[in-house]
Scaffold this motif. Structure first.
Motif: not given
Length: 789
Positions: A476-478, A500-507, A405-411, A434-440
């Motif tokens: 996911l970041s809204v 931003q919203s993206y998914t990725a995988s690697v093996s 979560t990141s929120i900016y102020g008046p300056l 506000v974001g939601d991240t999941r890594f497995t």
């Protein structure tokens, strides 16, 4: 904390008067590079560097071993303190989540508070009681009831469960015993320092079931004063608790059950003004003009005044723990071992990322939760044989979730963008994400190593490891808030924080190996040469993607390639003068292709996050020594040193140093620049003197202990900026006390001469040119009372 101290003190007092025969404080001989016995001869320490018990001086690889006596005498309670005893271990922790430790400059380059990335795989394996810890952050917690620590340098994947490219930190705690014993310790000092430790062990069923319970509670007051709020900050409080049961069935089978929990919290961790760097931005967007426009001055331009005026909430609350079971079956010439473990890590924090008293950013936090389960099966030969071996299977699954979560102020508009008639303070006031991240991730490994004694004094070792890993990540970041309006205004907001919203995988799978030749020239003198190849699987960026000059995310950076390491090493291990002198030396050359590192996005105006990237080639070479000398029965010396030359051998498109950042800067050629976080010279020197001194009819000794650690300057980030250099420094710690059979009292000093030094540096959000940093802890003087049975 006070209740804990009182309770532990009462327990210690009761234990001290029990009529129980005294037992040896050390269950094992002392480390040649860190310990010495009372008889004045340096002794071999039994280590498990090759997953079987053997003398440290017979193992043909570079290592430093620190035993419990050195940890106690030097007041080393965590990995940060351990790095002062082990010069090749470099440690940085602007806050616990961003903990970074490297060996020979390689591992994980999280050097700034903005550099956390859940997709970064550690290059240095961190093990506690044979269990791999997948998160660097767990190394920020205090040690609890530790027996010894082994720092193994170079790739160790053919021996340990998880493939590691740079080395291993192996922590071994004290096991339950079938003879009653107890220890308690209370310390107090300035800066609000209070610490209590206690442990108790003994049989529950004779020769069949034993227990051990240990705990630690530490508190240190704040060391940075907030002039705006009128209170001290960067204070910390840590607690650890460990319980164990040991079951034995005859001499052949044992099962050790371990449960542990640790907690770290405090109004922490902020940084202070260090300096201002010029940039290529217009003068109006550089720090001097921006601060003047708000009539703003920092509380002090001397970082060692330790003053701040941050206005946002500051807080750290993190915990970790788990349960593990270790089963061992001695079946004749071999031992079968099973290690099963579940672990968790929780993280909650509030930061002020503008590091000033201006309302630029009001909220910054990344709550996270990590869970892992691991299972390892091993078979290893026992004792000296013509053919010695170890082999195993390893499985690890892990999951980590976050909600940044990141929120900016008046300056924020004023500081990060060039204000205009449409770019008013309302544009970014309240704007945030506000974001939601999941890594497995899942790891399956098969490994083995064989040592063949070709001749009585010549041994050849070969090992292989095959690893398969798969990783999945979603991000996911809204964004919301701020001034709504035209497309132009929306574009201005998105240039600061972009949805931003993206998914990725690697093996991928990898085959790694090691070959070693060791020759014992004569008793007490061994030479060896080794070659190793290791790999670290590909990774996923889990902190958002960098953007191009148009502000669009660079999708090709979602996944990074595997890292591959090739290491050559040669060394000499010697024990001379009837083992009174131990001197070990080694030289190495490491070449890493596609080195995985965190680099800062220098294009985006806010430059909030680092992202994972591959550095085409890194080369590190150096020489290391470990030595110990026992002079008679009273005086011992220990020393360790390192010369390291680390360079980006090929890095044509790296992050630009802050002095070269302008509105359109994209990348800079860093080929030939020094590797960040790696001092060219580092070393430690310590000694202990003990003289008989009976008191009140009780036998005892006067014990003096002192150690100094020193290192030359390092770059604080990967850009090799002239303004991001941490100057070299040295720190002296010392203690003097009386040691009796059951009671001990010490007067100690950490940073005895109150040396000023910086632990880390960070560029302020927005690349205004402001550089902030965390000063090293000031001098702490205190007294310790120890009691044991």
């Amino acid at each position: 904390m006070i209740k804990t101290l009182v309770c532990l003190s009462a327990v210690a007092g009761a234990l001290a008067v029990l009529s129980v025969p005294a037992r040896a404080e050390e269950a094992r001989p002392a480390a040649p590079a860190a310990e010495a016995d009372g008889g004045g001869r340096g002794l071999d320490l039994v280590v498990t560097a090759r997953r079987r018990e053997e003398s440290a001086e017979t193992v043909p690889l570079a290592m430093t071993v620190v035993g419990t006596d050195s940890l106690t005498r030097t007041y080393t309670v965590n990995t940060a303190g351990l790095s002062q005893l082990v010069p090749t271990l470099n440690y940085s922790s602007p806050n616990p989540r961003n903990t970074s430790y490297t060996i020979r400059g390689l591992g994980s380059s999280v050097l700034a508070i903005s550099s956390a990335n859940d997709g970064l795989e550690p290059g240095v394996g961190y093990y506690v009681d044979q269990v791999y810890h997948a998160r660097n952050a767990t190394a920020a917690f205090d040690f609890a009831d530790v027996d010894q620590v082994e720092v193994l340098r170079g790739p160790q994947g053919t021996l340990f469960g998880k493939n590691t490219t740079a080395g291993v930190i192996q922590v071994t705690t004290r096991a339950p015993e079938f003879v009653f014993g107890a220890n308690a310790e209370v310390s107090a000092g300035n800066a609000g320092f209070l610490q209590a430790k206690a442990s108790v062990t003994g049989p529950l069923v004779d020769d069949t079931l034993a227990f051990r319970l240990s705990g630690q509670d530490s508190k240190r007051g704040g060391v940075i004063y907030n002039t705006r709020l009128g209170r001290w900050q960067n204070g910390v409080e840590t607690r650890t608790l460990r319980g164990q049961l040991l079951f034995r069935s005859g001499a052949d089978f044992s099962f050790r059950l371990i449960g542990d929990w640790a907690d770290f919290r405090g109004e922490c961790c902020t940084q202070v003004y260090v300096r201002v760097a010029p940039t290529l931005k217009p003068a109006a967007q550089q720090y001097a003009a921006l601060a003047a426009g708000q009539n703003y001055t920092v509380p002090s331009t001397n970082p060692y005044d330790r003053l701040t005026d941050i206005d946002a909430r500051l807080n750290v609350a993190t915990s970790e723990g788990g349960v593990s079971g270790i089963a061992e079956w001695h079946a004749g010439s071999a031992t079968l071992t099973s290690v099963s473990a579940w672990r968790f890590w929780n993280w909650m924090v509030d930061n002020d990322r503008d590091y000033s008293g201006l309302a630029i950013q009001t909220t910054q936090r990344i709550p996270s939760r990590h869970d892992q389960f691991s299972q390892e099966l091993r078979i290893a030969s026992n004792g000296k044989q013509r053919l010695e071996y170890v082999g195993g299977l390893y499985f690890l699954t892990q999951k980590i979730t976050g909600r940044p979560t990141s929120i900016y102020g008046p300056l924020a508009t004023y500081w990060l963008l060039a204000p205009s008639a449409t770019r008013t303070s309302a544009l970014l006031d309240g704007y945030g994400s506000v974001g939601d991240t999941r890594f497995t991730a899942e790891t399956i490994g098969v490994f083995g190593e064989v040592t063949w004694h070709l001749l009585p004094r010549l041994a050849a070792t070969g090992g292989l490891r095959n690893t398969y890993e798969s990783k999945d990540g979603s991000y996911l970041s809204v964004t919301s808030g701020g001034l709504a309006g035209t497309t132009a205004l929306a574009n201005d907001q998105q240039s600061i924080l972009r949805a931003q919203s993206y998914t990725a995988s690697v093996s991928d799978g990898s085959l790694s190996g090691r070959a070693n030749l060791a020759w014992t020239l004569r008793d007490g003198v061994m030479a060896y040469v080794s070659y190793a190849k290791a790999a670290k699987s590909g990774g996923i960026n889990m902190s958002g993607l960098p953007v191009d000059s148009t502000g669009a995310p660079v999708q090709g950076t979602a996944v990074v390639r595997p890292e591959r390491n090739t290491t050559w090493e040669a060394g000499l291990k010697t024990q001379l003068l009837n083992k009174a002198l131990t001197f070990n030396i080694d030289a190495y050359h490491v070449a890493v292709t596609d080195y995985q590192a965190n680099v800062v996005d220098t294009v985006a105006p806010a430059a909030l996050r680092a992202y994972l990237a591959n550095i085409p080639k890194v080369v590190v070479k150096g020489v290391e020594i470990d030595a110990a000398l026992a002079l008679g029965t009273r005086f011992t010396l220990r020393a360790a040193g390192s010369w390291a030359h680390g360079r980006y051998a090929d890095y044509p498109k790296g992050p630009c140093p802050i002095e070269q950042i302008g509105s359109g800067t994209a990348s800079c050629n860093l080929t030939g620049k020094a590797l960040s976080g790696l001092p060219e010279w580092s070393g430690s020197l310590g000694g202990q003197y003990a003289a008989p001194l009976p008191l009140a009819g009780h036998s005892g000794s006067l014990v003096l202990n002192a150690d100094v650690s020193a290192r030359t300057s390092t770059y604080a980030d990967a850009s090799a900026s002239a303004y991001m250099i941490i100057a070299g420094y040295s720190v002296v710690n010392a203690s003097i006390g009386w040691r009796g059979e059951r009671v001990e009292i010490d007067l100690f000093a950490r940073n005895l001469f109150n040396r000023n030094y910086m632990q880390n540096l960070t560029a302020q959000t927005g690349n205004s040119g402001l550089i902030v940093g965390t000063p090293g802890d000031p001098r702490i003087i205190g007294v310790t009372l120890r009691m044991h049975t």
